[in-house]
Design a protein around this motif. Structure first.
Motif, mmCIF file in Angstrom:
data_model
loop_
_atom_site.group_PDB
_atom_site.id
_atom_site.type_symbol
_atom_site.label_atom_id
_atom_site.label_comp_id
_atom_site.label_asym_id
_atom_site.label_seq_id
_atom_site.Cartn_x
_atom_site.Cartn_y
_atom_site.Cartn_z
ATOM 1 N N LEU A 67 120.510 32.385 4.942
ATOM 2 C CA LEU A 67 120.586 31.630 5.899
ATOM 3 C C LEU A 67 120.987 29.895 6.288
ATOM 4 C CD1 LEU A 67 118.975 30.401 9.141
ATOM 5 C CD2 LEU A 67 117.198 30.222 7.593
ATOM 6 N N ALA A 68 121.851 29.848 6.880
ATOM 7 C CA ALA A 68 122.794 28.931 6.800
ATOM 8 C C ALA A 68 121.871 27.381 7.125
ATOM 9 C CB ALA A 68 124.013 28.434 8.170
ATOM 10 N N GLN A 69 122.116 26.515 6.919
ATOM 11 C CA GLN A 69 121.057 24.952 6.656
ATOM 12 C C GLN A 69 122.006 24.386 8.089
ATOM 13 O OE1 GLN A 69 118.972 24.374 4.896
ATOM 14 N NE2 GLN A 69 117.720 22.459 6.234
ATOM 15 N N SER A 70 122.909 24.611 8.000
ATOM 16 C CA SER A 70 123.121 24.184 9.807
ATOM 17 C C SER A 70 122.655 25.269 11.433
ATOM 18 C CB SER A 70 125.031 24.594 9.987
ATOM 19 O OG SER A 70 125.157 25.838 9.467
ATOM 20 N N PRO A 77 115.385 26.373 -4.380
ATOM 21 C CA PRO A 77 115.033 26.750 -5.449
ATOM 22 C C PRO A 77 114.319 27.801 -5.002
ATOM 23 C CG PRO A 77 114.074 24.566 -4.760
ATOM 24 C CD PRO A 77 114.237 24.937 -3.714
ATOM 25 N N LYS A 78 113.658 28.293 -3.922
ATOM 26 C CA LYS A 78 113.520 29.776 -3.844
ATOM 27 C C LYS A 78 113.956 30.550 -4.026
ATOM 28 C CE LYS A 78 109.624 27.438 -0.869
ATOM 29 N NZ LYS A 78 109.069 27.640 0.194
ATOM 30 N N ILE A 79 115.453 30.111 -3.102
ATOM 31 C CA ILE A 79 116.390 31.285 -3.380
ATOM 32 C C ILE A 79 117.179 31.300 -4.468
ATOM 33 C CG2 ILE A 79 118.899 32.091 -2.663
ATOM 34 C CD1 ILE A 79 117.607 30.260 0.139
ATOM 35 N N VAL A 80 117.445 30.402 -5.199
ATOM 36 C CA VAL A 80 118.015 30.298 -6.307
ATOM 37 C C VAL A 80 117.166 31.341 -7.715
ATOM 38 C CG1 VAL A 80 118.280 28.875 -8.414
ATOM 39 C CG2 VAL A 80 119.288 28.403 -6.310
ATOM 40 N N GLU A 99 126.138 33.425 5.601
ATOM 41 C CA GLU A 99 125.506 33.015 6.072
ATOM 42 C C GLU A 99 125.401 31.161 4.669
ATOM 43 O OE1 GLU A 99 122.244 31.731 8.940
ATOM 44 O OE2 GLU A 99 123.129 34.041 9.635
ATOM 45 N N MET A 100 125.907 31.774 3.900
ATOM 46 C CA MET A 100 126.551 30.764 3.144
ATOM 47 C C MET A 100 127.522 29.570 2.952
ATOM 48 S SD MET A 100 125.774 30.015 -0.728
ATOM 49 C CE MET A 100 125.187 31.642 -0.854
ATOM 50 N N MET A 129 124.864 25.372 -0.769
ATOM 51 C CA MET A 129 124.070 26.588 -1.367
ATOM 52 C C MET A 129 124.859 27.663 -2.960
ATOM 53 S SD MET A 129 121.580 28.333 -1.197
ATOM 54 C CE MET A 129 120.330 27.027 0.354
ATOM 55 N N LEU A 130 126.498 27.369 -2.588
ATOM 56 C CA LEU A 130 126.418 27.797 -2.820
ATOM 57 C C LEU A 130 126.938 27.111 -4.719
ATOM 58 C CD1 LEU A 130 128.855 29.956 -3.527
ATOM 59 C CD2 LEU A 130 130.656 29.238 -2.951
ATOM 60 N N GLN A 131 126.917 25.684 -4.516
ATOM 61 C CA GLN A 131 126.711 25.508 -6.121
ATOM 62 C C GLN A 131 125.865 25.126 -6.508
ATOM 63 O OE1 GLN A 131 127.828 21.106 -4.437
ATOM 64 N NE2 GLN A 131 130.101 21.685 -4.685
#
Length: 450
Positions: free
Chosen positions: A202-205, A225-228, A243-244, A248-250
């Motif tokens: 889910l893209a933040q944008s 943090p939940k996704i990581v 949707e990266m 988020m990728l970092q």
């Protein structure tokens, strides 16, 4: 107390990593509250874990910790070292860095902290002539309160390059996240099994619209943090994302990762593939458009398994989701299947796996096109049917994410979506929520490398 040590047994059965003739060090970072109740728990846990595998005599360990822990409230980071002479043939080292939680609570995130810390570590690596380092990445336990600190610690170039450059071979410096405390099992399993995951994060944008129902859970600092944590728990050596975005990728990228990221034209979000370089050698990568005048792509990475030499083409995609343009979605599925087969031949790969958000049910023409092209759904092959839900908002509850394969030398052994039973039971709890950081849940499969 450090969650990575309190909840796991990170060094159980680790003797195989201590190569003959090598000076080996284990480096642990410990962030402690300055409370009396924490200290004996920590001492007892460390004593039990390490003495069981012969790393430290109990008396030496207890005396050292009792002496050092009262001093951890200093705001200056420092490193305490314990030298061990356990049951292994060579002298080994356990390096423990104590930090006070209040230091991070009261200090703004800064790169200088990490630089000073690693300057201290380098000196001792040289002094003790360390040739093999096993360490866990410093991640603060309160992920939301310390989000900015963790961002600095995770992204600092000291983690990603300096230690790797110091050691002559990548395998001589294993950096693990505290969530990966079963890393020894993971690396052993990767010799014969590959875990492949696909996840629309889910893209933040896109969160400024359509997500009023979950406002408390939609902020980047809350979701990430939940996704990581979820991704770390799956421990996939091959990861595909839709949707990266760069931020988020970092957060998901680690020093041993090979990353391919391609944003859609005119947008911040796009596709990403992450491959564990400790398990796979990368031979080629690229991308292809799926349709003219539409931003959807497919990206691919061709790789060779380090242990079995099997070759694999990994393809990630995200098809058009407009219900008024299903004909274009079907055409994209045709191009995807054809281009995947062609690229498989061009890259001389024996196997191909496609993962992604297809925005299509199993009754759709897009699904049937891929199936008719000779690809099999990993979940359907293992369980006889597709999952009920992989995408769950307040208005839509559908299964639209798939892992397809067309393989000659690898086969799926287990395949699932994360926590499917709980999602089905709590269908009314739309995503993102208190537990999940995206409106999708990841799907993943283990492929046996025969």
């Amino acid at each position: 107390m450090h969650a990575g040590l309190a909840d796991c047994k990170p060094f159980e059965n680790s003797a195989t990593l201590f190569n003959n003739g090598m000076e080996t060090a284990i480096l642990i970072f410990s962030v402690l509250d300055e409370t009396a109740s924490d200290q004996p728990k920590y001492i007892n846990h460390i004593s039990t874990e390490f003495t069981q595998i012969g790393l430290l005599p109990p008396s030496m360990l207890a005396n050292k910790f009792i002496h050092d822990i009262p001093n951890i409230s200093s705001r200056q980071p420092r490193v305490e070292y314990l030298r061990s002479d356990g049951k292994f043939n060579d002298a080994k080292h356990l390096f423990i860095a104590f930090f006070s939680k209040s230091y991070f609570d009261q200090t703004k995130p800064n790169d200088d902290f990490v630089k000073r810390l690693f300057s201290r570590i380098y000196c001792d690596i040289e002094q003790y002539q360390i040739k093999h380092l096993i360490m866990e990445q410093l991640v603060l336990p309160d992920t939301e309160a310390h989000f900015e600190w963790n961002k600095v610690l995770r992204n600092c170039e000291m983690w990603k390059s300096s230690l790797m450059n110091y050691f002559s071979e990548l395998d001589n410096c294993l950096i693990m996240c505290p969530k990966e405390c079963v890393w020894n099992h993971y690396l052993n399993e990767c010799k014969t099994v590959s875990t492949v995951m696909s996840y629309n994060v889910l893209a933040q944008s896109y969160t400024s619209t359509h997500y009023n129902y979950c406002k408390p859970y939609i902020g980047f600092g809350v979701r990430t943090p939940k996704i990581v944590s979820l991704v770390d728990s799956i421990q996939a050596d091959i990861q595909m994302y839709q949707e990266m975005e760069k931020d988020m990728l970092q957060q998901l990228t680690k020093p041993h990762h090979h990353v391919l990221f391609k944003p859609k034209e005119g947008r911040k979000e796009g596709l990403a593939i992450i491959i564990d370089k400790r398990v796979w050698d990368i031979t080629k990568e690229g991308s292809n458009k799926l349709a003219l005048n539409h931003p959807q792509d497919m990206i691919f990475v061709a790789c060779r398994h380090k242990f079995t030499k099997k070759t694999l083409l990994v393809v990630c995609t995200h098809l058009l989701g407009d219900p008024k343009q299903l004909d274009i979605q079907t055409e994209q599925a045709k191009v995807l299947a054809n281009r995947s087969d062609m690229t498989k031949l061009e890259c001389a790969c024996e196997n191909v796996i496609i993962g992604g958000d297809f925005n299509a049910s199993q009754e759709s023409q897009a699904y049937q096109v891929v199936e008719q092209a000779g690809f099999k759904s990993a979940i359907k092959e293992i369980h006889g049917k597709e999952p009920t839900i992989t995408f769950n908002t307040d208005a839509i509850h559908r299964s639209i994410d798939y892992l397809w394969y067309n393989c000659s030398t690898i086969m799926p052994s287990t395949c699932t979506i994360f926590n499917q039973k709980q999602i089905e039971i709590k269908k009314e709890e739309a995503l993102p929520n208190h537990q999940y950081g995206s409106d999708h849940i990841p799907i993943f499969a283990k492929f046996v490398l025969n």
